[in-house]
Write an enzyme that holds these catalytic residues in place. Structure first.
Site, mmCIF file in Angstrom:
data_model
loop_
_atom_site.group_PDB
_atom_site.id
_atom_site.type_symbol
_atom_site.label_atom_id
_atom_site.label_comp_id
_atom_site.label_asym_id
_atom_site.label_seq_id
_atom_site.Cartn_x
_atom_site.Cartn_y
_atom_site.Cartn_z
ATOM 1 N N ASP A 1 11.583 -12.247 7.692
ATOM 2 C CA ASP A 1 11.520 -12.578 6.276
ATOM 3 C C ASP A 1 11.669 -14.091 6.095
ATOM 4 O O ASP A 1 10.919 -14.856 6.674
ATOM 5 C CB ASP A 1 12.594 -11.759 5.528
ATOM 6 C CG ASP A 1 12.493 -11.849 4.018
ATOM 7 O OD1 ASP A 1 11.602 -11.193 3.454
ATOM 8 O OD2 ASP A 1 13.291 -12.572 3.410
ATOM 9 N N HIS B 1 10.691 -2.673 5.591
ATOM 10 C CA HIS B 1 10.761 -4.125 5.763
ATOM 11 C C HIS B 1 11.802 -4.560 6.791
ATOM 12 O O HIS B 1 11.659 -5.605 7.417
ATOM 13 C CB HIS B 1 11.082 -4.752 4.406
ATOM 14 C CG HIS B 1 11.170 -6.243 4.395
ATOM 15 N ND1 HIS B 1 10.187 -7.052 4.930
ATOM 16 C CD2 HIS B 1 12.123 -7.081 3.900
ATOM 17 C CE1 HIS B 1 10.523 -8.328 4.746
ATOM 18 N NE2 HIS B 1 11.700 -8.361 4.143
#
Length: 307
Positions: free
Chosen positions: A110, A284
């Site tokens: 991320d 994610h």
């Protein structure tokens, strides 16, 4: 975060001085150096299910990026340079230099991956390997948002001018962040996270200075980070380090037509033409939702000789 040391037995910990205060670091294991950088809205604790395994063959370094975890959270500047990925990359270089490493591997998830690829572009001699976990280049995300292919969601909201998002989040920060996180998992809940990890994330995000830092991170993404991406694309600059892209098939698609363009395709067509990698079954948070399959790709990659 009081229990987070239990996740990393045998790892040393301490603070390292940087240009903007200090950053918190854990490190352990022996072998070639690998720096792991977390994403939003987490801390270094996100690597607790993979760090020990990687430490069997590497000196693993875990760092809370500026504004996150136990690291300093300086107030942002008007030009958003304080939380630019270029500036945060300098923190990483300083920490690794202080540990005795001129060159090292970096694996980022991320926001940490955005720091990683910016560092790779700006300091091409520093990285031997670059692992990019579940991201597309910043400029490509903004292009998709502006074309309507994907919603602006938290990217647009967090990058609004101070203090609008800070004030809104501050009314109930834990609820705000956990709603985002559950929505990014494969099953839509927080069940994939260890309760102690969740405790660490709650403590590290329920603070006005941290909330401001998160927003500044995204404001930088919408301004200086994007501008640097645009300039590098225009000049044809590419990442020279060996690059591996790993993404969660549930969460990240390379385009608005899932399966037609992969994240690997996007990277090969922008900054990393020689990238390798693949998708795994995960939301994610790959390192916490499916660490086994992530390591099956990442470990062999990190063991390949550097160019």
């Amino acid at each position: 975060m009081s229990d987070s040391h239990d996740f990393f037995p045998g790892f040393a910990s301490g603070y390292f001085a940087t240009e903007q205060g200090q950053v918190f670091v854990r490190h352990g294991g022996e072998g070639t150096p690998v720096l792991l950088l977390h994403g939003f809205p987490q801390t270094h604790v996100c690597w607790h299910r993979v760090a020990g395994q990687l430490a069997k063959n590497h000196h693993v370094v875990l760092m809370d990026m500026r504004g996150y975890g136990w690291s300093s959270a300086p107030h942002g500047d008007g030009g958003h340079e304080t939380y630019s990925k270029r500036a945060m990359g300098r923190d990483a270089v300083k920490v690794m230099s202080d540990l005795g490493y001129t060159r090292f591997a970096l694996v980022g998830h991320d926001r940490g991956a955005r720091v990683g690829y910016r560092l790779a572009l700006e300091h091409p001699g520093r990285l031997t390997h670059l692992g990019l976990i579940d991201i597309l280049p910043t400029i490509r995300v903004w292009e998709r948002i502006e074309s309507g292919a994907i919603p602006g969601a938290h990217w647009e909201f967090l990058s609004r001018a101070e203090p609008e998002p800070e004030d809104a989040i501050g009314k109930d920060a834990i609820a705000f962040f956990e709603k985002l996180m559950s929505g990014w998992t494969q099953d839509g809940t927080l069940d994939a996270f260890d309760r102690r990890a969740l405790q660490a994330y709650r403590k590290a995000s329920n603070d006005p200075s941290r909330i401001h830092a998160f927003c500044e991170d995204y404001r930088a993404g919408a301004t200086v980070d994007r501008a640097q991406d645009e300039a590098d694309l225009a000049s044809g600059k590419i990442i020279l380090a060996k690059t591996c892209v790993i993404w969660g098939e549930f969460y990240l698609s390379g385009s608005d037509e899932p399966g037609s363009v992969t994240a690997l395709d996007v990277w090969r067509n922008s900054f990393a033409p020689r990238a390798e990698g693949g998708g795994i079954r995960s939301g994610h948070f790959l390192a916490e939702e499916n660490p086994r399959d992530m390591l099956e790709i990442l470990e062999p990659f990190l063991m390949t000789p550097a160019d």
